[in-house]
Design an enzyme around this catalytic site. Sequence first.
Site, short mmCIF file in Angstrom:
data_model
loop_
_atom_site.label_atom_id
_atom_site.label_comp_id
_atom_site.label_asym_id
_atom_site.label_seq_id
_atom_site.Cartn_x
_atom_site.Cartn_y
_atom_site.Cartn_z
N LYS A 1 -6.71 3.44 -3.58
CA LYS A 1 -7.15 3.49 -2.19
C LYS A 1 -7.29 4.95 -1.80
CE LYS A 1 -5.22 2.18 2.36
NZ LYS A 1 -4.15 1.42 3.04
N ASP B 1 0.85 -1.19 0.00
CA ASP B 1 0.00 0.00 0.00
C ASP B 1 0.89 1.24 0.00
OD1 ASP B 1 -1.85 -2.05 0.44
OD2 ASP B 1 -3.05 -0.85 1.84
N LYS C 1 -10.17 0.41 -2.77
CA LYS C 1 -10.12 0.27 -1.33
C LYS C 1 -10.38 1.60 -0.65
CE LYS C 1 -7.11 -0.95 2.57
NZ LYS C 1 -5.79 -1.47 2.99
#
Lengths: 294, 488, 304
Positions: free
Chosen positions: C204, C140, C240
């Site tokens: 995300k 991430d 996400k």
Amino acid sequence: MSERINILKTYKIYIGGSFPRTESGRFYNPMNAKKESLGNICLSSRKDFRNAVVAARKAFGDWSDRTAFNRSQILYRMAEVLEGRREQFIAELMQQDSSRKDAEKEVNLSIDRLVYFAGWCDKYQQIFSSVNPVASSHFNFSALEPTGVVAIVANKDSSLLGLVSYMAPIIAGGNSCVILASENKPLCSISFAEVLNASDLPGGVVNILTGKKSELLSQIGSHMDVNAVCYTDGIKDELIQLKEASIDNLKRIKSYMYDLTTVEVENPYIINDFQEVKTTWHPIEVIGAAKASY
Amino acid sequence: MSKKKIETEKMNWEYAAAPESASHIQLKEKYDHFINGKFEKPSSGKYFDSINPATAKKIAAVAEGNSKDVDKAVKAARKAYDNVWSVMPASERAKYLFRIARLIQEKAREFAVIESLDGGKPIRESRDIDIPLAAAHFFYYAGWADKLDYAFPNRKPKSIGVAGQIIPWNFPLLMAAWKIAPALACGNTVVLKPAETTSLTAMKLAELIQESGLPDGVVNIVTGDGKVGAEIVSHDGIDKIAFTGSTDVGKLIQKTIAKTDKKVTLELGGKAANIVFEDAPLDQAVEGIVNGIYFNQGHVCCAGSRLFVQESIKDILIKKLQDRIETLIVGDPMDKNTDVGAINSKSQWETIQGYIELGKKEGLEIFQSSCKMPKDGYFIKPTLFTKVAQSSRLAKEEIFGPVLAVQTFRTVDEVIEKANNTPYGLSAGVWTDKGSKIFNLTSRLRAGIVWANTYNQFDPTSPFGGYKESGFGREGGLHGLSAYLKFD
Amino acid sequence: MKNSIQIPDFSRSPKVDQVGIIERASRFQTRSIKNESKIQALEMVLNMIDLTTLEGKDTIEKVNQMCYKAQHLHDDYPGLPTVAAVCVYSAMVATAKAAVKGSGVKVASVSTAFPSGQTPFSTKADDTKFALDQGADEIDMVISRGKYHQGEYNFVFDEIAKIKELCGNQARLKVILETGEIGTLDDVRRASDIAIYAGADFIKTSTGKIGSAASIPVTLTMLYAIKDYYLKTGTMIGMKPAGGISTSKLAIHYLVMVKEILGNAWLTNKWFRFGASSLANDVLLQLEKQRTGGYQSKDYISID
């Protein structure tokens, strides 16, 4: 000693900024109270009316797009030109049975009325528009737009003032128009076209026909490219005839009974009557952090 | 312990039924006219059925009016006007209207349920749009009652008298509110006729008005078909007609009253252009298109029924639109998840089907949602036609259903010309990210309402009404007052 | 990098109308999800959670406890799925990896000088390489928001592309836009496009380290970017939302949104995740309520 021969005026009609004779070649001879002929006046046909509407429609886009300031100046210019030709109009009015005093008053009022509505050109929008506080995140405002092509059936008793008093608010609001002049007192209307022609008014914004209401009213009512009618004679049967003929395209029919010699006709609500209200919506972006509490 | 395996390749998740409960509503078997503050049996003694279009079953019987009933109602309205309503201080009139607004809010859920049962519109719409807006309309105009002098400077506004009001079936309670609230605020009394297929919320409103203590005869409601409407229009005791409905009936009304001095406002049909430029926020435009034509099954006079797409984005926009249409849930109006409900009546269903068949016959390309359809009742899949020509009947005539006609364009001039090329002029939509283009378009489109980067928004403060054959007069906002006033 | 695809001019990313987005967002929230669809949704939510701890005070014990919970959400309720992944700092990857071994739960590591990203690229590359060496299944990363605001879209793009190269076939790359620092929805859209075209497997919303976290309008804007990319290329990208999603009801509305914008194909943890720490427990409360018919107390669900 031989007397000078007067030049007699041939009265024509006014379409698209030019002065044609009626396409029909017909004429009529209205008389004054002394039974004197007022001249060979064009007896406009339905085809003349159609041509006038075509000219008005063509002129509408440009006229309604002009800045309000520009329209205002042109109306004021009309007043200036009319002021310079007072004597001509007074003479014509007297020929059509007015006393000198009444004729002077009528010309004065006509000039003043032009000035009055010239002043409204760039103001009525502010009176009749609104910003509407809707309950959602939108900017919402209602503004006026001219209705389009307006047919004016000019007042039968008032040769000049009757025409000017309604033409002025209607074109001040950005419409174009076709005016059917007073049947029995047509002289000033054509002379007024000369004033218009000298006032920087684009051709076609105002078109003036002479002729008979009995022939043309139903044409005015039923023409599908006329958006509104201004009727001021207060004759019930004629109004009904107009209303019934106008159903097919849902014309806006406005009838007025104002005393033209008083200031009651001087109000912006007449301008408003020939306007459409357009309401516009647009989202307003809301950015959470940036509040206006400075 | 073994963990449950969630299927990772094909997840099939559908929404279970989520029906709104109809257990709390009170509906009588039979509804009489509401005249002079009381419920009065029809003089004909006859009743007709109000049908739930989602099931084709009867919900209640409604009084069938005739000239005698109308006459009684007009006389009651006249008496109330002369003796009570026109002489009451305006600030007191306002209080009644505020009270009605509040009562609608209190009973919002009952109204919403009945509206959906009777008219077929999704409960989400009647709950979130129709009923709250109806209450807001009363609230807005209540406040105007004692402030009219400020709306018309130098004009001394006065009430007109008795207003005859005829409303359509697409927004039954909301249209009643649009008509009654300004009329009463301006000091008039009314005789209202709801649409034949959707009288029930008007009758519930009558009960609510009774509860509010509004003086007898100020609001009278007579039910029935078009003949009752015609009786109202031609009745000598009516001073003002307000009509919302089809352009054809509007013209008929004009004809009927041409010989009289009755004032009239008409809210008629439309065939709005919804214009999408290549620089538009496309996903929001898709929402606007969907909301424009499938809102209330397309039974909306201002529906964006003509879509104009700039040619360069045609393929992507149509694809997105089709994908979005596929997500619309068609079905039981009472289900909270329903997006498109039932067509209001059998006859309207037949009209719309006729247009769809016509489009196929004209050789247009048709796309319809593959959604599941209910077995009973009157439903039509959200439909769009592409390759439509300006001269096609589908691009010219008001269909009043969930049918969108798509055309493409290349330049601004072209689209303005096409958009204005109609006898109607009620509304229009414009989608572009460029401000100057918006103002160019919004000032050139000959329509009474222009939505820029949005569509089908309504508000009591915002005037609504059309150009050309879409009618005249405005409803809503300050501009909506003048329809119910006369001036010195 | 997806070489065959033409890289668009990011200064001309599609425009977004914020009010329209909010209207659409509010429609998802009027969807009423009942009975069996609710239970199915709640179980999906659990299986889509990236159970997260990203604190300076994280310890091996704490990470172990979280990893146990990831695999045993609530053993009183038979047949519950595991969460999708645990999400930790790179220093904890090895611990987490060992703790979830064999369960199918993935280990995600935040990277590239999370949360600010304000280091030289070499540091970010080292950070990522370390996490990969420790066995991370997912990376991430954060984007350089400062460079974004300077208009240096190519810089932002290149960083993502280089990290993607490092991830190779070992790890899927989630690119954190930190939408709360990016600005308007137009910017969210542009940053989404940059990330997607540069090679993100997932986009995300947030780090969870600033006040403004995931929201339905922001997520919707990102989903539209994913949809457009899919329409153009046929390639699916994952989504996400992270931070701020702590109730079942809200989580279900996210699922409604994903279903209606992208379709059922995205409704698996391969393509949709929730970055959340307290969501799981609320979902468990709701599942118990559905199972037993009575409202539940937090005292009966473990807090980790």
